[in-house]
Scaffold this motif. Structure first.
Motif, PDB file in Angstrom:
ATOM      1  N   THR A   5      29.148  14.895  56.751  1.00 40.49           N
ATOM      2  CA  THR A   5      29.053  13.445  56.854  1.00 40.49           C
ATOM      3  C   THR A   5      27.711  13.017  56.283  1.00 40.49           C
ATOM      4  OG1 THR A   5      28.039  13.472  59.047  1.00 40.49           O
ATOM      5  CG2 THR A   5      30.439  13.430  58.966  1.00 40.49           C
ATOM      6  N   ARG A   6      27.595  11.740  56.059  1.00 43.94           N
ATOM      7  CA  ARG A   6      26.301  11.242  55.583  1.00 43.94           C
ATOM      8  C   ARG A   6      26.025   9.885  56.185  1.00 43.94           C
ATOM      9  NH1 ARG A   6      28.371   6.979  53.769  1.00 43.94           N
ATOM     10  NH2 ARG A   6      29.464   6.778  51.814  1.00 43.94           N
ATOM     11  N   PHE A   7      24.753   9.645  56.411  1.00 40.69           N
ATOM     12  CA  PHE A   7      24.292   8.317  56.796  1.00 40.69           C
ATOM     13  C   PHE A   7      23.563   7.799  55.570  1.00 40.69           C
ATOM     14  CE2 PHE A   7      20.756   5.874  59.033  1.00 40.69           C
ATOM     15  CZ  PHE A   7      21.515   4.727  59.184  1.00 40.69           C
ATOM     16  N   ALA A   8      23.976   6.620  55.102  1.00 40.26           N
ATOM     17  CA  ALA A   8      23.496   6.168  53.793  1.00 40.26           C
ATOM     18  C   ALA A   8      22.852   4.783  53.853  1.00 40.26           C
ATOM     19  CB  ALA A   8      24.674   6.163  52.817  1.00 40.26           C
ATOM     20  N   PRO A   9      21.718   4.678  54.508  1.00 37.73           N
ATOM     21  CA  PRO A   9      21.088   3.354  54.602  1.00 37.73           C
ATOM     22  C   PRO A   9      20.335   2.985  53.316  1.00 37.73           C
ATOM     23  CG  PRO A   9      19.700   4.979  55.669  1.00 37.73           C
ATOM     24  CD  PRO A   9      20.944   5.711  55.203  1.00 37.73           C
ATOM     25  N   SER A  10      20.241   1.711  53.076  1.00 39.63           N
ATOM     26  CA  SER A  10      19.360   1.221  52.016  1.00 39.63           C
ATOM     27  C   SER A  10      18.006   0.951  52.659  1.00 39.63           C
ATOM     28  CB  SER A  10      19.913  -0.074  51.423  1.00 39.63           C
ATOM     29  OG  SER A  10      21.178   0.174  50.874  1.00 39.63           O
ATOM     30  N   PRO A  11      16.939   1.504  52.099  1.00 37.61           N
ATOM     31  CA  PRO A  11      15.625   1.334  52.749  1.00 37.61           C
ATOM     32  C   PRO A  11      14.998  -0.006  52.402  1.00 37.61           C
ATOM     33  CG  PRO A  11      15.402   2.738  50.831  1.00 37.61           C
ATOM     34  CD  PRO A  11      16.867   2.377  50.918  1.00 37.61           C
ATOM     35  N   LEU A  39      21.316  12.821  55.211  1.00 41.48           N
ATOM     36  CA  LEU A  39      20.713  11.491  55.098  1.00 41.48           C
ATOM     37  C   LEU A  39      20.659  11.176  53.617  1.00 41.48           C
ATOM     38  CD1 LEU A  39      19.178   8.997  56.061  1.00 41.48           C
ATOM     39  CD2 LEU A  39      17.076  10.375  56.066  1.00 41.48           C
ATOM     40  N   ARG A  40      21.328  10.112  53.233  1.00 43.52           N
ATOM     41  CA  ARG A  40      21.289   9.697  51.833  1.00 43.52           C
ATOM     42  C   ARG A  40      20.588   8.359  51.750  1.00 43.52           C
ATOM     43  NH1 ARG A  40      26.812   8.290  49.354  1.00 43.52           N
ATOM     44  NH2 ARG A  40      26.152   6.135  49.608  1.00 43.52           N
ATOM     45  N   ILE A  41      19.465   8.353  51.117  1.00 45.37           N
ATOM     46  CA  ILE A  41      18.709   7.112  50.971  1.00 45.37           C
ATOM     47  C   ILE A  41      19.272   6.353  49.767  1.00 45.37           C
ATOM     48  CG2 ILE A  41      16.421   6.137  50.568  1.00 45.37           C
ATOM     49  CD1 ILE A  41      16.607   7.516  53.273  1.00 45.37           C
ATOM     50  N   ASP A  42      19.918   5.224  50.048  1.00 46.46           N
ATOM     51  CA  ASP A  42      20.528   4.419  48.981  1.00 46.46           C
ATOM     52  C   ASP A  42      19.491   3.450  48.403  1.00 46.46           C
ATOM     53  OD1 ASP A  42      22.859   5.757  49.448  1.00 46.46           O
ATOM     54  OD2 ASP A  42      24.057   3.992  49.999  1.00 46.46           O
ATOM     55  N   ASP A  43      18.619   4.019  47.591  1.00 49.73           N
ATOM     56  CA  ASP A  43      17.503   3.208  47.075  1.00 49.73           C
ATOM     57  C   ASP A  43      17.663   2.886  45.593  1.00 49.73           C
ATOM     58  OD1 ASP A  43      17.211   5.796  46.264  1.00 49.73           O
ATOM     59  OD2 ASP A  43      15.076   5.940  46.688  1.00 49.73           O
ATOM     60  N   LEU A 177      25.053  -1.065  41.251  1.00 52.01           N
ATOM     61  CA  LEU A 177      25.439  -1.589  42.556  1.00 52.01           C
ATOM     62  C   LEU A 177      25.880  -0.399  43.395  1.00 52.01           C
ATOM     63  CD1 LEU A 177      26.200  -4.230  40.540  1.00 52.01           C
ATOM     64  CD2 LEU A 177      26.346  -5.074  42.879  1.00 52.01           C
ATOM     65  N   TYR A 178      26.087  -0.636  44.650  1.00 47.49           N
ATOM     66  CA  TYR A 178      26.303   0.454  45.599  1.00 47.49           C
ATOM     67  C   TYR A 178      27.589   1.277  45.386  1.00 47.49           C
ATOM     68  CZ  TYR A 178      29.072   1.585  49.653  1.00 47.49           C
ATOM     69  OH  TYR A 178      29.982   2.156  50.460  1.00 47.49           O
ATOM     70  N   LEU A 179      28.673   0.601  44.965  1.00 43.00           N
ATOM     71  CA  LEU A 179      29.995   1.249  45.019  1.00 43.00           C
ATOM     72  C   LEU A 179      30.127   2.568  44.266  1.00 43.00           C
ATOM     73  CD1 LEU A 179      32.586  -1.654  44.634  1.00 43.00           C
ATOM     74  CD2 LEU A 179      32.025  -0.357  46.674  1.00 43.00           C
ATOM     75  N   PRO A 181      27.769   4.700  42.541  1.00 41.36           N
ATOM     76  CA  PRO A 181      26.901   5.838  42.904  1.00 41.36           C
ATOM     77  C   PRO A 181      27.317   6.485  44.220  1.00 41.36           C
ATOM     78  CG  PRO A 181      25.575   4.019  42.124  1.00 41.36           C
ATOM     79  CD  PRO A 181      26.985   3.500  42.220  1.00 41.36           C
ATOM     80  N   SER A 182      27.798   5.667  45.149  1.00 44.56           N
ATOM     81  CA  SER A 182      28.199   6.216  46.446  1.00 44.56           C
ATOM     82  C   SER A 182      29.360   7.199  46.277  1.00 44.56           C
ATOM     83  CB  SER A 182      28.583   5.068  47.389  1.00 44.56           C
ATOM     84  OG  SER A 182      28.916   5.576  48.649  1.00 44.56           O
ATOM     85  N   VAL A 183      30.327   6.823  45.443  1.00 48.00           N
ATOM     86  CA  VAL A 183      31.466   7.720  45.220  1.00 48.00           C
ATOM     87  C   VAL A 183      31.015   8.981  44.481  1.00 48.00           C
ATOM     88  CG1 VAL A 183      33.625   7.970  43.929  1.00 48.00           C
ATOM     89  CG2 VAL A 183      33.214   5.901  45.284  1.00 48.00           C
ATOM     90  N   VAL A 195      31.984   7.589  57.482  1.00 46.88           N
ATOM     91  CA  VAL A 195      32.036   6.822  58.724  1.00 46.88           C
ATOM     92  C   VAL A 195      31.126   5.622  58.548  1.00 46.88           C
ATOM     93  CG1 VAL A 195      31.621   6.889  61.211  1.00 46.88           C
ATOM     94  CG2 VAL A 195      32.348   8.974  60.004  1.00 46.88           C
ATOM     95  N   ARG A 196      31.678   4.434  58.619  1.00 41.39           N
ATOM     96  CA  ARG A 196      30.872   3.238  58.389  1.00 41.39           C
ATOM     97  C   ARG A 196      31.556   2.028  59.003  1.00 41.39           C
ATOM     98  NH1 ARG A 196      31.622   3.394  51.802  1.00 41.39           N
ATOM     99  NH2 ARG A 196      33.849   2.963  51.755  1.00 41.39           N
ATOM    100  N   GLY A 197      30.916   0.899  58.863  1.00 43.34           N
ATOM    101  CA  GLY A 197      31.411  -0.319  59.493  1.00 43.34           C
ATOM    102  C   GLY A 197      32.619  -0.882  58.760  1.00 43.34           C
ATOM    103  N   ASP A 199      33.121  -3.656  57.673  1.00 35.99           N
ATOM    104  CA  ASP A 199      32.796  -4.552  56.567  1.00 35.99           C
ATOM    105  C   ASP A 199      32.979  -3.849  55.220  1.00 35.99           C
ATOM    106  OD1 ASP A 199      30.671  -3.003  57.606  1.00 35.99           O
ATOM    107  OD2 ASP A 199      29.179  -4.192  56.538  1.00 35.99           O
ATOM    108  N   HIS A 200      33.180  -2.538  55.247  1.00 39.01           N
ATOM    109  CA  HIS A 200      33.357  -1.781  54.004  1.00 39.01           C
ATOM    110  C   HIS A 200      34.826  -1.497  53.671  1.00 39.01           C
ATOM    111  CE1 HIS A 200      29.293  -0.907  52.687  1.00 39.01           C
ATOM    112  NE2 HIS A 200      28.938  -0.662  53.939  1.00 39.01           N
ATOM    113  N   VAL A 201      35.746  -2.008  54.482  1.00 35.95           N
ATOM    114  CA  VAL A 201      37.151  -1.621  54.283  1.00 35.95           C
ATOM    115  C   VAL A 201      37.654  -1.931  52.867  1.00 35.95           C
ATOM    116  CG1 VAL A 201      39.529  -2.103  54.971  1.00 35.95           C
ATOM    117  CG2 VAL A 201      37.828  -1.642  56.700  1.00 35.95           C
TER     118      VAL A 201
HETATM  119  N1  GLU Z   1      24.174   1.865  51.564  1.00 39.87           N
HETATM  120  C1  GLU Z   1      25.445   1.441  52.036  1.00 39.87           C
HETATM  121  C2  GLU Z   1      25.243   0.483  53.179  1.00 39.87           C
HETATM  122  O1  GLU Z   1      24.230   0.543  53.826  1.00 39.87           O
HETATM  123  C3  GLU Z   1      26.227   2.639  52.479  1.00 39.87           C
HETATM  124  C4  GLU Z   1      27.605   2.382  52.921  1.00 39.87           C
HETATM  125  C5  GLU Z   1      28.368   3.674  53.061  1.00 39.87           C
HETATM  126  O2  GLU Z   1      28.207   4.327  54.081  1.00 39.87           O
HETATM  127  O3  GLU Z   1      29.063   4.039  52.125  1.00 39.87           O
HETATM  128  O4  GLU Z   1      26.066  -0.389  53.412  1.00 39.87           O
END
Ligand code: GLU
Length: 436
Positions: A5-11, A39-43, A177-179, A181-183, A195-197, A199-201
């Motif tokens: 799994t990964r947690f991918a926050p934007s810093p 931990l994936r830093i989405d920067d 944009l995020y879409l 690179p994330s894939v 696993v995410r909120g 709002d990403h459906v």
């Molecule tokens: N950086 C994206 C966000 O914070 C990651 C979403 C995801 O988990 O794919 O919304």
């Protein structure tokens, strides 16, 4: 399959409780399966991303006890994105667009005013490109088969691709944009569960086609209902409620984890003192689709409950020297926060200014001062003291216990005196009773 799994926050800011909940669920899921948590830093947004936020994210995860098995940064992976983008371009799955934001907005309004969904309308492939304008890029959705997946929280999901806009994946200045690179990363890093909120459906619908465009099997998805405040929506307060504020309020990380692990499920929130039971019980099928209500008062109460059976050794480094194991065990049922233990140091060892006694209590206190010096402090001195004072004055119940508690501790409430009194030095206790 190895679970990764990964947690991918934007810093671009501090984590708030909603983000940390996502991190926790990813971590619990990986740990339960004996898998990996990244931990994936989405920067990719170099302008808004800040090193201090990256440091804050790491610190918050560490505070909560969520250890990571690897850290990746999107800003170090641009060459890979470039190469994969070229592949999609060669396959005709990304295309150049030249509309200005204003044009797009007008189109959108026209469609809406006609009662139509504001879906982006593709230009004919042979439409001439305006001169001197750098294009931005969209991913071309395949309008064939519906997009379907079984979401681990939401169950079967179904999207008609025609009802979705081709998503912009790259800006005219070349930034991502995020879409996409994330894939690309989810494939490269072998992510098994996203696993995410919720709002990403709809992003997921587009991303599933991106996985397919790269010939990759999509991961499994769990989209969780969002966290809301007690008033039923994502309040400003909740959106800015970071770990720093909770830490300052004396919230133990395990209390936060215990709450966030169960919020949104129909399982009870339990006052656990370690993460292990939360790992064992995590199950996306237990999460409902209704928003999960986060209540700070509930968290404070849970924190208190957890402290009541927190082992001395777990908190010893944070306690003042005066609070040893026996003293901790005596006071913990009365603490809301660990920091309050410091207030009890003076109750045990002084300095201590007893409150002026009430007139009616003087006989009890005088009798106590008279009998206390002769008591054996190693054998239940509270019992001996109260029995002797009762015999001498006839006082009983509250009239007996309250003046003694006040004189000895300066408080009306507190730990069981039977447990507390032996932990106050005899000389000190005698002095307090005599002074009163
Ligand atoms: N950086 C994206 C966000 O914070 C990651 C979403 C995801 O988990 O794919 O919304």
């Amino acid at each position: 399959m190895t679970v990764t799994t990964r947690f991918a926050p934007s810093p671009t800011g501090h984590l708030h409780v909603g983000n940390i909940r996502t991190a926790l669920h990813n971590w619990l899921w990986a740990r339960k399966a004996g898998g990996r948590f990244l931990l994936r830093i989405d920067d990719t947004d170099l302008e808004r991303s800040k090193e201090e936020y990256v440091a804050g994210i790491r610190a918050d995860l560490a505070w909560l006890g969520l250890d990571v098995d690897g850290e990746e940064r999107q800003s170090e992976r641009f060459a890979l994105y470039e190469a994969e983008f070229a592949t999609l371009k060669a396959a005709g799955r990304v295309y150049a667009c030249y509309e200005t934001p204003e044009e797009l907005e007008i189109r959108r309004k026209i469609l809406l005013s006609r009662g139509l969904p504001p879906v982006y309308e593709r230009k004919p492939a042979d439409a001439p490109a305006p001169e001197g304008v750098a294009p931005h890029w969209r991913f071309k959705l395949d309008h064939g088969a519906p997009i379907e997946w079984i979401d681990l929280v939401r169950g079967p999901q179904h999207f008609e691709p025609k009802t979705l806009s081709d998503p912009v994946v790259r800006r005219a200045d070349g930034s991502w944009l995020y879409l996409l690179p994330s894939v690309i990363d989810d494939i490269a890093m072998g992510i098994s569960h996203v696993v995410r909120g919720e709002d990403h459906v709809s992003n997921t619908a587009a991303q599933i086609q991106m996985f397919a465009a790269f010939g990759a099997k999509p991961p499994q998805f769990a989209h969780e209902a969002l966290l809301v405040g007690t008033e039923g929506k994502l309040s400003k307060r909740l959106g800015s409620l970071g770990m720093g504020k909770l830490r300052d309020a004396g919230i133990e990380p395990i209390a936060l984890a215990a709450l966030l692990a169960r919020l949104g499920t129909s399982d009870p929130v339990e006052p656990v003192t370690g993460l292990a039971p939360l790992i064992a019980s995590v199950d996306f099928a237990r999460f409902g689709r209704a928003p999960a209500r986060f209540d700070e008062a509930e968290l404070a109460l849970l924190n208190q409950k957890i402290l009541h059976h927190t082992d001395y050794h777990a908190v010893a480094p944070r306690l003042p020297a005066a609070i040893d194991e026996a003293r901790w065990n005596a006071i913990r049922p009365n603490l809301m926060r660990v920091a309050e233990a410091a207030d009890w140091g003076a109750v045990f060892d002084g300095p201590f200014a007893p409150p002026a006694p009430e007139e009616a209590d003087r006989p009890v206190l005088a009798a106590a001062a008279a009998v206390a010096p002769a008591l054996d402090w190693s054998a239940d001195p509270w019992h001996a003291l109260t029995e002797a004072v009762k015999a001498a004055t006839g006082a009983k119940g509250r009239a007996l216990f309250l003046p003694l508690r006040r004189a000895l501790t300066g408080r009306d409430h507190g730990p069981d005196m039977r447990e507390l009194l032996p932990l106050i030095a005899k000389d000190e206790a005698v002095a307090r009773l005599s002074a009163a």
